[in-house]
Design an enzyme around this catalytic site. Structure first.
Site, mmCIF file in Angstrom:
data_model
loop_
_atom_site.group_PDB
_atom_site.id
_atom_site.type_symbol
_atom_site.label_atom_id
_atom_site.label_comp_id
_atom_site.label_asym_id
_atom_site.label_seq_id
_atom_site.Cartn_x
_atom_site.Cartn_y
_atom_site.Cartn_z
ATOM 1 N N TYR A 150 6.370 -1.593 8.205
ATOM 2 C CA TYR A 150 5.868 -1.270 7.048
ATOM 3 C C TYR A 150 5.895 0.302 6.944
ATOM 4 C CZ TYR A 150 2.864 -1.087 2.879
ATOM 5 O OH TYR A 150 2.208 -0.772 1.581
ATOM 6 N N LYS A 154 7.746 3.066 4.323
ATOM 7 C CA LYS A 154 6.987 3.866 3.610
ATOM 8 C C LYS A 154 7.049 5.083 3.824
ATOM 9 C CE LYS A 154 5.291 0.724 0.710
ATOM 10 N NZ LYS A 154 5.958 0.507 -0.800
#
Length: 259
Positions: A150, A154
């Site tokens: 993640y 991002k």
């Protein structure tokens, strides 16, 4: 008169959480909102409740992006706002995270944002200009050991947003692009990952629904949606290529490492 009155907007991942809040506030302020999501029932319900339109949409599918942009611009004659909100998170540190989990998260957040920008930029430019808002995370600013993929996804969104903003500046096409990096927000995704982290033994005993010790409270979706509205509106016409970190101040504090 609303702050985005008459503008045409697409919000990806608009069935719940941040995406739903973004769609609702844009519609309330006068935009015609197209909600996209892979959850047909919830996405369609949100769109109906705000007087908008729903499209089933896998953001990692290039063909679906082409069809979506063509459909929206054909029906409404323009596109002014894109909120690249869709994202997923699966628990895992650098040793436990599987490659398949990594690829899934990169596909939705990084690939989906790339494709959205790629096809929205010319459409927004043809409409006279507008705003692209990419949802990154505080995880692209600070190391988070238990959601490794993640963080990477991002981080890609953050860097891509700057590149898109510079491209649009060079092209002088009146398209702006900014990224938002929320801290802990009270959404189904955050609550869900908290439970998964506990089950996987990847967090300490602190409740997954509690903010870190240095954060004043969990944020609410509207805390982010208000910023999305500002960046979507002409009030932010001189702002592009910037990173906004609504996190209750936690990134300004040096928190202790877990024991």
């Amino acid at each position: 008169m609303g702050r985005v009155d008459g503008k045409i907007a697409i919000v990806t991942g608009g069935a719940m959480g941040l995406g739903e809040a973004d769609a609702r506030i844009l519609a309330r302020e006068g935009a015609r909102v197209v909600v996209t999501d892979v959850n047909r029932e919830m996405g369609a319900a949100v769109a109906k409740s705000i007087g908008g339109e729903y499209h089933f949409h896998d953001v990692a599918n290039e063909g679906q992006w082409i069809e979506l942009i063509e459909s929206v611009t054909r029906k409404y004659g323009a596109l002014h706002i894109l909120v690249n909100n869709a994202g997923i998170v699966e628990p895992g540190n650098i040793e436990s995270q599987t490659y398949d989990e990594y690829k899934r998260q990169m596909a939705v957040s990084a690939d989906g944002t790339f494709l959205g920008c790629k096809y929205a930029v010319p459409a927004i430019a043809r409409s006279g200009g507008g705003s692209i808002i990419n949802m990154a995370s505080i995880a692209s600013k600070r190391g988070v050991h238990n959601v490794t993929a993640y963080c990477a996804a991002k981080g890609a969104v953050e860097a891509l947003s700057r590149a898109v903003a510079v491209h649009c500046l060079v092209e002088k096409n009146n398209v702006r692009c900014n990224s938002i990096h929320p801290g802990s927000i009270n959404t189904p995704m955050v609550r869900g990952i908290g439970a998964k982290l506990v089950a996987a033994g990847l967090v300490n005993t602190q409740s997954p629904d509690s903010p870190p010790p240095t954060q004043q409270r969990l944020g609410e979706p509207d805390d982010i949606a208000n910023l999305v509205l500002f960046l979507a509106s002409d009030e932010s016409a001189f702002i592009s290529g910037q990173e906004f970190v609504p996190d209750g101040g936690i990134s300004a504090v040096m928190a202790p490492f877990p024991s």
